[in-house]
Design a protein around this motif. Sequence first.
Motif, PDB file in Angstrom:
ATOM      1  N   ASP A  16      -9.081 -44.639  12.803  1.00 18.08           N
ATOM      2  CA  ASP A  16     -10.045 -44.390  11.745  1.00 18.08           C
ATOM      3  C   ASP A  16     -10.919 -43.176  12.075  1.00 18.08           C
ATOM      4  O   ASP A  16     -10.981 -42.733  13.215  1.00 18.08           O
ATOM      5  CB  ASP A  16     -10.938 -45.616  11.556  1.00 18.08           C
ATOM      6  CG  ASP A  16     -10.248 -46.740  10.805  1.00 18.08           C
ATOM      7  OD1 ASP A  16      -9.011 -46.699  10.681  1.00 18.08           O
ATOM      8  OD2 ASP A  16     -10.943 -47.664  10.355  1.00 18.08           O
ATOM      9  N   ASP A  17     -11.600 -42.670  11.048  1.00 15.06           N
ATOM     10  CA  ASP A  17     -12.674 -41.672  11.195  1.00 15.06           C
ATOM     11  C   ASP A  17     -12.198 -40.264  11.542  1.00 15.06           C
ATOM     12  O   ASP A  17     -12.970 -39.463  12.081  1.00 15.06           O
ATOM     13  CB  ASP A  17     -13.717 -42.127  12.232  1.00 15.06           C
ATOM     14  CG  ASP A  17     -14.283 -43.497  11.932  1.00 15.06           C
ATOM     15  OD1 ASP A  17     -14.306 -43.870  10.739  1.00 15.06           O
ATOM     16  OD2 ASP A  17     -14.700 -44.195  12.871  1.00 15.06           O
ATOM     17  N   VAL A  24     -13.086 -37.038  17.931  1.00 15.74           N
ATOM     18  CA  VAL A  24     -12.122 -37.927  17.278  1.00 15.74           C
ATOM     19  C   VAL A  24     -10.871 -37.141  16.892  1.00 15.74           C
ATOM     20  O   VAL A  24      -9.741 -37.613  17.083  1.00 15.74           O
ATOM     21  CB  VAL A  24     -12.749 -38.589  16.048  1.00 15.74           C
ATOM     22  CG1 VAL A  24     -11.700 -39.381  15.259  1.00 15.74           C
ATOM     23  CG2 VAL A  24     -13.896 -39.507  16.459  1.00 15.74           C
ATOM     24  N   HIS A 243     -10.261 -46.732  17.273  1.00 15.72           N
ATOM     25  CA  HIS A 243     -11.281 -45.687  17.145  1.00 15.72           C
ATOM     26  C   HIS A 243     -11.302 -44.826  18.405  1.00 15.72           C
ATOM     27  O   HIS A 243     -12.291 -44.810  19.150  1.00 15.72           O
ATOM     28  CB  HIS A 243     -12.656 -46.302  16.898  1.00 15.72           C
ATOM     29  CG  HIS A 243     -12.749 -47.084  15.624  1.00 15.72           C
ATOM     30  ND1 HIS A 243     -12.340 -48.394  15.523  1.00 15.72           N
ATOM     31  CD2 HIS A 243     -13.196 -46.732  14.384  1.00 15.72           C
ATOM     32  CE1 HIS A 243     -12.536 -48.816  14.287  1.00 15.72           C
ATOM     33  NE2 HIS A 243     -13.044 -47.826  13.577  1.00 15.72           N
ATOM     34  N   TYR A 259     -19.259 -47.442  21.048  1.00 18.27           N
ATOM     35  CA  TYR A 259     -17.806 -47.454  21.171  1.00 18.27           C
ATOM     36  C   TYR A 259     -17.362 -46.742  22.450  1.00 18.27           C
ATOM     37  O   TYR A 259     -18.019 -45.812  22.911  1.00 18.27           O
ATOM     38  CB  TYR A 259     -17.160 -46.742  19.979  1.00 18.27           C
ATOM     39  CG  TYR A 259     -17.139 -47.528  18.693  1.00 18.27           C
ATOM     40  CD1 TYR A 259     -17.753 -48.767  18.587  1.00 18.27           C
ATOM     41  CD2 TYR A 259     -16.504 -47.023  17.560  1.00 18.27           C
ATOM     42  CE1 TYR A 259     -17.725 -49.481  17.399  1.00 18.27           C
ATOM     43  CE2 TYR A 259     -16.473 -47.727  16.363  1.00 18.27           C
ATOM     44  CZ  TYR A 259     -17.091 -48.952  16.295  1.00 18.27           C
ATOM     45  OH  TYR A 259     -17.058 -49.642  15.103  1.00 18.27           O
ATOM     46  N   GLY A 261     -14.476 -44.795  23.098  1.00 14.35           N
ATOM     47  CA  GLY A 261     -13.316 -44.134  22.513  1.00 14.35           C
ATOM     48  C   GLY A 261     -12.323 -43.596  23.518  1.00 14.35           C
ATOM     49  O   GLY A 261     -11.118 -43.584  23.259  1.00 14.35           O
TER      50      GLY A 261
END
Length: 293
Positions: A16-17, A24, A243, A259, A261
């Motif tokens: 996602d994102d 990301v 994520h 988070y 990541g």
Amino acid sequence: MDNEAAMVKKLIVNADDFGIHSAVNKAVCRGFESGILTSTSLMAGGTAFDEAVHLARDLDGIGIGIHLTLVGGLPTVLPPEEVPSLTWENRCLCTDYGELIRRDLKGLIRMDDVYREWDAQIQKILDTGLPVTHIDGHQHMHMWNHFFPIALTLAKKYHISCMRVPDEKVFFGLTPTPKGIFRFAAKNGLSLMARSHRPALKEAGIHTNDHFWGMMYGGHFYEHRMIFILNRIGEGISEIMCHPSADTAAMEKTFHWGYEGEEELKSLTSASVRNVLNERKIQLVSYQELKKS
């Protein structure tokens, strides 16, 4: 469940994102090129949207979804004054789903604002020319009862034939702490709501995942947790939501989500995870394969 999907184990691994931050974007590229990532969801209002679009053009075969967004303190695609019921905080979207839902239950969210903002988000992504495989939502707000009909209407308007249904298994993930119990209850409430929309999606000819994992492990999908889930993947189409990021500290400084990541990226690129996939004969796919079914 689609009949042709029922006889085999197929898995969508979606990040996602995409577009929210360069960290990301980098992780999506690494997860796809060197790991088990098959799909990602692009956020039209993300500050790194243009970079994400540029990178996506070189990720041949990755599924690209539309990550419909109403929360997260992010900018809207439309000018904030055009969607005033969504942009109360510094002319941006409210912080999280809890605040959004409270406002909606008080009658403070205009459905026309939701429709026009989501319509603009979809148009912005489609205008890139990237092939879109599915729709999902930031913090799953595309499944909130008042917003779901809008998501469904827009999916039909733009002929987007797949949508995520985030209905994690009822008894999965209970942790006997106050925070864990709250998250478990919230997960089950959302899952029940999402599950209730399956008939409408089926009637509209919208394909969906059969199983879903990622809410209880959101932001903390460590390698051992990924393996735990893979060993429980059954027949049909499963989706793992993750994520990943290439810089946990940079993400935390910006978003304060807590988070991890980089750990999620390690899970996606883990040789042990890949071995379990192979041993269990789980086929990696994206929503593109559902579109063909």
